[in-house]
Design an enzyme around this catalytic site. Sequence first.
Site, PDB file in Angstrom:
ATOM      1  N   CYS A  78     -20.246   3.659 -37.686  1.00  0.00           N
ATOM      2  CA  CYS A  78     -19.702   2.552 -38.467  1.00  0.00           C
ATOM      3  C   CYS A  78     -20.376   1.245 -38.046  1.00  0.00           C
ATOM      4  CB  CYS A  78     -18.192   2.475 -38.239  1.00  0.00           C
ATOM      5  SG  CYS A  78     -17.370   1.055 -38.979  1.00  0.00           S
ATOM      6  N   HIS A  79     -20.375   0.265 -38.948  1.00  0.00           N
ATOM      7  CA  HIS A  79     -20.953  -1.041 -38.617  1.00  0.00           C
ATOM      8  C   HIS A  79     -20.251  -1.692 -37.430  1.00  0.00           C
ATOM      9  CE1 HIS A  79     -24.023  -1.843 -41.666  1.00  0.00           C
ATOM     10  NE2 HIS A  79     -23.292  -1.117 -42.486  1.00  0.00           N
ATOM     11  N   THR A  80     -18.974  -1.358 -37.206  1.00  0.00           N
ATOM     12  CA  THR A  80     -18.272  -1.929 -36.061  1.00  0.00           C
ATOM     13  C   THR A  80     -18.883  -1.447 -34.753  1.00  0.00           C
ATOM     14  OG1 THR A  80     -16.235  -2.010 -37.352  1.00  0.00           O
ATOM     15  CG2 THR A  80     -16.011  -2.223 -34.975  1.00  0.00           C
ATOM     16  N   HIS A 100     -15.462   5.412 -33.279  1.00  0.00           N
ATOM     17  CA  HIS A 100     -14.043   5.343 -33.635  1.00  0.00           C
ATOM     18  C   HIS A 100     -13.763   5.990 -34.985  1.00  0.00           C
ATOM     19  CE1 HIS A 100     -15.943   1.970 -35.644  1.00  0.00           C
ATOM     20  NE2 HIS A 100     -14.898   1.885 -36.460  1.00  0.00           N
ATOM     21  N   GLU A 101     -14.761   6.651 -35.555  1.00  0.00           N
ATOM     22  CA  GLU A 101     -14.600   7.275 -36.865  1.00  0.00           C
ATOM     23  C   GLU A 101     -14.921   8.759 -36.688  1.00  0.00           C
ATOM     24  OE1 GLU A 101     -15.547   4.816 -40.657  1.00  0.00           O
ATOM     25  OE2 GLU A 101     -17.104   6.335 -40.563  1.00  0.00           O
ATOM     26  N   CYS A 130       3.422   3.604 -32.954  1.00  0.00           N
ATOM     27  CA  CYS A 130       4.413   4.183 -32.054  1.00  0.00           C
ATOM     28  C   CYS A 130       5.768   4.354 -32.722  1.00  0.00           C
ATOM     29  CB  CYS A 130       4.560   3.332 -30.791  1.00  0.00           C
ATOM     30  SG  CYS A 130       5.399   1.745 -31.062  1.00  0.00           S
ATOM     31  N   CYS A 133       7.967  -0.109 -31.428  1.00  0.00           N
ATOM     32  CA  CYS A 133       7.711  -1.477 -30.979  1.00  0.00           C
ATOM     33  C   CYS A 133       8.173  -2.467 -32.056  1.00  0.00           C
ATOM     34  CB  CYS A 133       6.229  -1.686 -30.662  1.00  0.00           C
ATOM     35  SG  CYS A 133       5.150  -1.743 -32.129  1.00  0.00           S
ATOM     36  N   CYS A 136       6.066  -2.165 -35.327  1.00  0.00           N
ATOM     37  CA  CYS A 136       6.355  -0.969 -36.121  1.00  0.00           C
ATOM     38  C   CYS A 136       7.734  -1.045 -36.774  1.00  0.00           C
ATOM     39  CB  CYS A 136       6.261   0.284 -35.253  1.00  0.00           C
ATOM     40  SG  CYS A 136       4.580   0.741 -34.766  1.00  0.00           S
ATOM     41  N   CYS A 144       0.465  -2.053 -34.549  1.00  0.00           N
ATOM     42  CA  CYS A 144       1.347  -1.581 -33.478  1.00  0.00           C
ATOM     43  C   CYS A 144       0.970  -2.259 -32.162  1.00  0.00           C
ATOM     44  CB  CYS A 144       1.209  -0.061 -33.357  1.00  0.00           C
ATOM     45  SG  CYS A 144       2.078   0.683 -31.968  1.00  0.00           S
ATOM     46  N   ARG A 148      -2.014  -1.979 -27.469  1.00  0.00           N
ATOM     47  CA  ARG A 148      -3.036  -2.954 -27.831  1.00  0.00           C
ATOM     48  C   ARG A 148      -3.650  -3.651 -26.619  1.00  0.00           C
ATOM     49  NH1 ARG A 148      -6.873  -4.729 -28.612  1.00  0.00           N
ATOM     50  NH2 ARG A 148      -7.670  -6.206 -30.152  1.00  0.00           N
ATOM     51  N   CYS A 208     -11.758   5.165 -40.343  1.00  0.00           N
ATOM     52  CA  CYS A 208     -12.019   3.725 -40.401  1.00  0.00           C
ATOM     53  C   CYS A 208     -12.392   3.264 -41.801  1.00  0.00           C
ATOM     54  CB  CYS A 208     -13.105   3.314 -39.410  1.00  0.00           C
ATOM     55  SG  CYS A 208     -13.420   1.518 -39.408  1.00  0.00           S
ATOM     56  N   ARG A 405     -22.963   6.202 -44.767  1.00  0.00           N
ATOM     57  CA  ARG A 405     -22.500   6.802 -43.525  1.00  0.00           C
ATOM     58  C   ARG A 405     -23.406   7.966 -43.108  1.00  0.00           C
ATOM     59  NH1 ARG A 405     -19.935   2.951 -42.594  1.00  0.00           N
ATOM     60  NH2 ARG A 405     -17.739   2.787 -41.947  1.00  0.00           N
TER      61      ARG A 405
END
Length: 410
Positions: A78-80, A100-101, A130, A133, A136, A144, A148, A208, A405
């Site tokens: 991903c670009h991130t 992360h994907e 979760c 919290c 949520c 959430c 974090r 993502c 992708r």
Amino acid sequence: MRLFNYSSIRLFHRSFTRSIVPLNSITSLRKMSTVGKPINCQAAVSYKPNAPLVVETITVDPPKSHEVRIKIVNTAICHTDAYTLSGKDAEGLFPCVLGHEGAGIVESIGEGVSSVKVGDHVIPLYTAECGVCKFCKSGKTNLCGSVRATQGKGVMPDGTSRFHNSKGESLFHFMGCSTFSEYTVVAEVSVVAIDPTAPLESVCLLGCGVTTGYGAAIKTANVQKGDTVAVFGAGTVGLSVVQGAHSRGASRIIIVDINDNKETVSLEFGATDFINPLKLTEGQTIVDKLVEMTDGGLDFTFDCTGNVDVMRSALEACHKGWGQSVIIGVADAGKEISTRPFQLVTGRVWKGSAFGGIKGRSEMGGLIKSYQEKKLKVDEFITARRPFNEINEGFEDLHNGTCLRTVLKF
């Protein structure tokens, strides 16, 4: 000495053969042998910004309480990931395991885990859920707060890492996922079990880009039939906004991108118009052009570029009185947005969207079903497939102007 007779031999044979473990059970025992133990596996480690990733063997520790260890089968770039690798990410930490994907299969679970089990097909989630919290329970956001703080520091909830290189050095986690490793460990609140019949190669993209854009259109903005939409940036996120707006019956969907090669694919995803802002008539701005095309401005605009100047243009192209501009792209560290306050006083709204406003654990199943029913395009985003050891070439794909992708397979 007493010799065996034939009866005793047959009895011995039956007893012996019953004690032999079937082949499939041996395979299961081998899999079970990793439970509770460190695993050595292949991973791509980012040791410093603007440098190729190093594909090497790392050690992945077993999951602790309320953690899940996943065997990643497929992961996309991903670009991130590229953004963090560039060194422009304020939360970027090195050395780390990016990614992360992804999608994979649960290998083992820590004490107290109840939402997934060994063997489940899963998608890691960079936006946790979760359910208990303040965020949520509010029902107002998908952000959430449970993990974090530690996620942003590149560690697990207990403040430590599960990754170590061959020197024994700890490696940082990334976005709570780190899918650029054959095995990864995530918090239970950061993983969701999915339909095992869904192909992991495809649905990894729902971790993502596709979800982010599609959700931004149908959930954050809640585009309605007849609305007019402009999308700045025709990457995976932008095109997912397009398909979301198209599914809602938007009357006009305008893609704004400086790469003319993106025009055909934009139209295929549901765009009605394509504009290259570098090819406008002399003296005309992209805001002027869009306002002219839509009789005063758009109902919704989406920034998928991360460029703060583009974000301003997206806002100012909105219709006075009710236009909304949604920021999805992540800007470089230290960048700020600006506009004349009058733009907001006269009714335009600036808002942001993370993961498309989607709650990963409770809403991913619906996205999977939409994909399986061919209501949500996912396969169409895969423009290249590579073995995992070609991950650096995959990053080159990302920047070549035609790739959406690249999906890697371990």
